[in-house]
Design an enzyme around this catalytic site. Structure first.
Site, PDB file in Angstrom:
ATOM      1  N   VAL A 158       0.822  -1.116   0.164  1.00 40.01           N
ATOM      2  CA  VAL A 158      -0.063  -0.041  -0.001  1.00 40.01           C
ATOM      3  C   VAL A 158       0.813   1.167  -0.056  1.00 40.01           C
ATOM      4  CG1 VAL A 158      -2.060  -1.073   0.859  1.00 40.01           C
ATOM      5  CG2 VAL A 158      -0.377  -0.392   2.647  1.00 40.01           C
ATOM      6  N   LYS A 181       7.074  -6.882 -10.764  1.00 42.95           N
ATOM      7  CA  LYS A 181       7.509  -7.424 -12.156  1.00 42.95           C
ATOM      8  C   LYS A 181       8.334  -8.672 -11.918  1.00 42.95           C
ATOM      9  CE  LYS A 181       8.304  -2.688 -13.442  1.00 42.95           C
ATOM     10  NZ  LYS A 181       8.529  -2.005 -12.117  1.00 42.95           N
ATOM     11  N   GLU A 222      -0.999  -6.379 -16.412  1.00 46.48           N
ATOM     12  CA  GLU A 222      -1.066  -5.380 -17.704  1.00 46.48           C
ATOM     13  C   GLU A 222       0.246  -4.366 -17.204  1.00 46.48           C
ATOM     14  OE1 GLU A 222      -0.743  -3.916 -20.514  1.00 46.48           O
ATOM     15  OE2 GLU A 222      -2.438  -4.899 -20.906  1.00 46.48           O
ATOM     16  N   LEU A 233      -0.574   1.696 -19.444  1.00 39.48           N
ATOM     17  CA  LEU A 233      -0.956   1.696 -21.022  1.00 39.48           C
ATOM     18  C   LEU A 233      -1.318   0.158 -21.458  1.00 39.48           C
ATOM     19  CD1 LEU A 233       2.416   3.486 -22.194  1.00 39.48           C
ATOM     20  CD2 LEU A 233      -0.137   4.237 -22.220  1.00 39.48           C
ATOM     21  N   LYS A 237      11.387  -5.092 -17.927  1.00 40.10           N
ATOM     22  CA  LYS A 237      10.313  -5.063 -18.786  1.00 40.10           C
ATOM     23  C   LYS A 237      10.574  -5.676 -20.297  1.00 40.10           C
ATOM     24  CE  LYS A 237       9.019  -0.913 -16.368  1.00 40.10           C
ATOM     25  NZ  LYS A 237       9.183   0.533 -16.589  1.00 40.10           N
ATOM     26  N   GLY A 294       4.230   6.411 -12.498  1.00 44.39           N
ATOM     27  CA  GLY A 294       3.326   7.140 -11.798  1.00 44.39           C
ATOM     28  C   GLY A 294       2.350   6.436 -11.073  1.00 44.39           C
TER      29      GLY A 294
HETATM   30  N1  LIG Z   1       5.259   3.673  -9.298  1.00 41.77           N
HETATM   31  C1  LIG Z   1       5.203   3.139 -10.581  1.00 41.77           C
HETATM   32  O1  LIG Z   1       5.128   4.073 -11.349  1.00 41.77           O
HETATM   33  C2  LIG Z   1       5.031   1.636 -10.963  1.00 41.77           C
HETATM   34  C3  LIG Z   1       4.680   1.590 -12.351  1.00 41.77           C
HETATM   35  C4  LIG Z   1       4.602   0.292 -12.664  1.00 41.77           C
HETATM   36  C5  LIG Z   1       4.716  -0.801 -11.778  1.00 41.77           C
HETATM   37  N2  LIG Z   1       5.092  -0.552 -10.537  1.00 41.77           N
HETATM   38  C6  LIG Z   1       5.530  -1.585  -9.502  1.00 41.77           C
HETATM   39  O2  LIG Z   1       4.500  -1.526  -8.537  1.00 41.77           O
HETATM   40  C7  LIG Z   1       4.819  -2.245  -7.148  1.00 41.77           C
HETATM   41  C8  LIG Z   1       4.574  -0.639  -6.287  1.00 41.77           C
HETATM   42  O3  LIG Z   1       5.435   0.169  -6.521  1.00 41.77           O
HETATM   43  P1  LIG Z   1       5.180   1.301  -5.712  1.00 41.77           P
HETATM   44  O4  LIG Z   1       5.710   2.945  -6.345  1.00 41.77           O
HETATM   45  O5  LIG Z   1       3.870   1.647  -4.987  1.00 41.77           O
HETATM   46  O6  LIG Z   1       6.386   1.137  -4.485  1.00 41.77           O
HETATM   47  P2  LIG Z   1       6.406   1.749  -3.114  1.00 41.77           P
HETATM   48  O7  LIG Z   1       5.939   3.166  -2.694  1.00 41.77           O
HETATM   49  O8  LIG Z   1       7.947   1.483  -2.458  1.00 41.77           O
HETATM   50  O9  LIG Z   1       5.500   0.665  -2.149  1.00 41.77           O
HETATM   51  C9  LIG Z   1       5.862  -0.544  -2.061  1.00 41.77           C
HETATM   52  C10 LIG Z   1       5.207  -1.328  -0.843  1.00 41.77           C
HETATM   53  O10 LIG Z   1       5.774  -2.566  -0.974  1.00 41.77           O
HETATM   54  C11 LIG Z   1       5.538  -3.127   0.423  1.00 41.77           C
HETATM   55  N3  LIG Z   1       6.048  -4.230   0.599  1.00 41.77           N
HETATM   56  C12 LIG Z   1       7.207  -4.501   0.639  1.00 41.77           C
HETATM   57  N4  LIG Z   1       7.390  -5.831   1.017  1.00 41.77           N
HETATM   58  C13 LIG Z   1       6.486  -6.485   1.345  1.00 41.77           C
HETATM   59  C14 LIG Z   1       5.867  -7.535   1.757  1.00 41.77           C
HETATM   60  N5  LIG Z   1       6.630  -8.640   1.980  1.00 41.77           N
HETATM   61  N6  LIG Z   1       4.399  -7.807   2.200  1.00 41.77           N
HETATM   62  C15 LIG Z   1       3.511  -6.919   1.892  1.00 41.77           C
HETATM   63  N7  LIG Z   1       3.971  -5.470   1.399  1.00 41.77           N
HETATM   64  C16 LIG Z   1       5.469  -5.209   1.172  1.00 41.77           C
HETATM   65  C17 LIG Z   1       5.874  -1.769   1.071  1.00 41.77           C
HETATM   66  O11 LIG Z   1       5.454  -2.003   2.509  1.00 41.77           O
HETATM   67  P3  LIG Z   1       6.209  -1.407   3.904  1.00 41.77           P
HETATM   68  O12 LIG Z   1       6.348   0.003   3.649  1.00 41.77           O
HETATM   69  O13 LIG Z   1       5.241  -1.824   4.964  1.00 41.77           O
HETATM   70  O14 LIG Z   1       7.474  -2.243   3.796  1.00 41.77           O
HETATM   71  C18 LIG Z   1       5.261  -0.845   0.385  1.00 41.77           C
HETATM   72  O15 LIG Z   1       4.299  -0.083   0.946  1.00 41.77           O
HETATM   73  C19 LIG Z   1       6.357  -2.305  -7.544  1.00 41.77           C
HETATM   74  O16 LIG Z   1       6.533  -3.727  -7.642  1.00 41.77           O
HETATM   75  C20 LIG Z   1       6.868  -1.541  -8.816  1.00 41.77           C
HETATM   76  O17 LIG Z   1       7.824  -2.072  -9.645  1.00 41.77           O
HETATM   77  C21 LIG Z   1       5.316   0.860 -10.198  1.00 41.77           C
END
Ligand SMILES: NC(=O)c1ccc[n+]([C@@H]2O[C@H](COP(=O)([O-])OP(=O)(O)OC[C@H]3O[C@@H](n4cnc5c(N)ncnc54)[C@H](OP(=O)(O)O)[C@@H]3O)[C@@H](O)[C@H]2O)c1
Length: 372
Positions: free
Chosen positions: A19, A129, A156, A163, A232, A345
């Site tokens: 989250v 990913k 996706e 996208l 990717k 984003g």
């Molecule tokens: N941001 C983008 O633009 C984007 C685009 C495409 C894909 N993604 C992918 O989407 C995912 C999330 O990205 P984000 O930008 O939201 O990252 P983020 O803000 O760093 O959030 C990641 C979250 O993962 C949680 N987490 C880590 N280990 C965990 C576990 N074992 N069990 C449950 N929760 C856990 C963390 O929780 P704690 O804080 O409690 O450790 C943190 O809240 C990533 O895999 C990223 O590669 C992101």
């Protein structure tokens, strides 16, 4: 919160891990859309939400899902430890409902647990990913488990954030087209950073801005090293039916090869200031060309690297966190199929995750499309 009664609704139970930027935006989008979707015949219920330490779960007696109005403060105050295993068991006990595990975490461990989720009769939607770009054995195991248990695996947002990339590619392949060549910008964060450099922003500030805007991974070294774009490209190649592995992909990062990228994140970010002058000179020397971080693929070779492109090259105009993906296929030639738009984003990525969730309920939604 009072729930609109929708006796004929389909119910979809969501168990969300992660989250942060994306997962948090997803919850806000679900909260906003819940009443609208309910009127269209879909009752989206978030039954679990949590991070790596703590979580919230809905009251099994009320059977209504969590009220999302104050989820942030309630999660902050929660004393329930994060429990993936218990969540799967609880979801399985509700076998009459459709349930989905949503992984918006950065966890490499969760990414190895999707097969367990399928065994417990949950679908899986993920923005993480790691499974799809990870070892081939894990990649195959997840697909085998999904098929065996009749569950769906949707990802996706693994490429191009919100996208429509994976779906488009799967449709090309399923209808018998073949990709001959791919060229594209797969990193929204590097596209954002390189765009800022062109506007005269120092490199270290550009990286900080990308981090603050939620465009980078939580550690921007994943982006700057080229690893995120490489993941990717591996995912795309595999969708095209080619067994590419991360280890065999030549990757040249954006940072100069001798640069010390070690240490804590704050130390690393401070040390980046030593590169400001280098990057300013690199941009000045381009003589009208544009520096872009480009992924290329053919059936025989692939790579990701920074590249200077002419100003009239289709990738020259891509900046501000945009992605552009050019598929040169048997059918799409001489002009390629191009997908372009914001590729990073929290908002667009969360919307992509929500779209995947809604695809699980598509038949019930489309039947009532006029009822919005
Ligand atoms: N941001 C983008 O633009 C984007 C685009 C495409 C894909 N993604 C992918 O989407 C995912 C999330 O990205 P984000 O930008 O939201 O990252 P983020 O803000 O760093 O959030 C990641 C979250 O993962 C949680 N987490 C880590 N280990 C965990 C576990 N074992 N069990 C449950 N929760 C856990 C963390 O929780 P704690 O804080 O409690 O450790 C943190 O809240 C990533 O895999 C990223 O590669 C992101």
């Amino acid at each position: 919160m009072s729930f609109d009664s929708a006796p004929e609704s389909s119910i979809l139970e969501i168990h969300l891990f992660g989250v942060g930027n994306v997962g948090g935006s997803l919850l806000d989008q679900i909260h906003r859309q819940q009443p609208i979707l309910r009127r269209r015949g879909l009752d989206l219920r978030v039954c679990t939400l949590g991070g790596s330490r703590r979580m919230l779960t809905s009251d099994p007696q009320s059977d209504q899902g969590l009220d999302l109005k104050n989820w942030r403060s309630e999660l902050q105050a929660s004393s329930i430890p994060s429990d993936f295993e218990g969540t799967l068991q609880r979801a399985q006990a509700h076998r009459t409902k459709t349930s989905v595990l949503v992984d918006c975490s950065t966890s490499p461990v969760l990414a190895t647990r999707y097969a367990d989720a399928f065994r417990h009769h949950l679908h899986v939607v993920t923005s993480n990913k790691r499974t799809n770009s990870g070892p081939r054995a894990d990649y195959d195991e997840v697909r085998t488990a999904a098929r065996r248990h009749g569950q769906r695996f949707l990802y996706e947002t693994n490429v191009g954030a919100g996208l429509p990339v994976i779906d488009t590619l799967q449709n090309l392949v399923a209808t018998g087209d073949r990709c001959l060549r791919f060229e594209g910008i797969l990193s929204g964060s590097l596209s954002f950073i390189l765009g800022l450099l062109e506007s005269g922003i120092p490199f270290s500030q550009a990286v900080r801005q990308a981090l603050d805007a939620g465009y980078t991974e939580s550690d921007p070294r994943e982006d700057l090293s080229g690893l995120d774009a490489a993941r990717k490209l591996v995912i795309l190649a595999r969708e095209m039916g080619h067994a590419l592995d991360l280890e065999e992909l030549p990757v040249q990062g954006l940072l100069p090869s001798g640069f010390d990228a070690s240490g804590s994140l704050p130390e690393f970010l401070t040390r980046l200031e030593n590169l400001d002058e280098d990057f300013a000179q690199r941009i000045a020397k381009l003589d009208g060309q544009r520096l872009r971080y480009v992924a290329t693929w053919t059936p025989t070779e692939a790579q990701v690297s920074p590249r200077a492109v002419d100003p009239n090259h289709p990738l020259a105009a891509i900046r501000s966190a945009e992605n552009a993906l050019c598929f040169h296929t048997e059918r799409y030639q001489p002009h390629p199929l191009i997908i372009r738009g914001y590729g990073a984003g929290a908002q667009v990525t969360a919307a992509g995750v929500l779209s995947d969730i809604l695809r699980l309920a598509a038949p019930s939604l489309s039947l009532r499309a006029g009822a919005a």
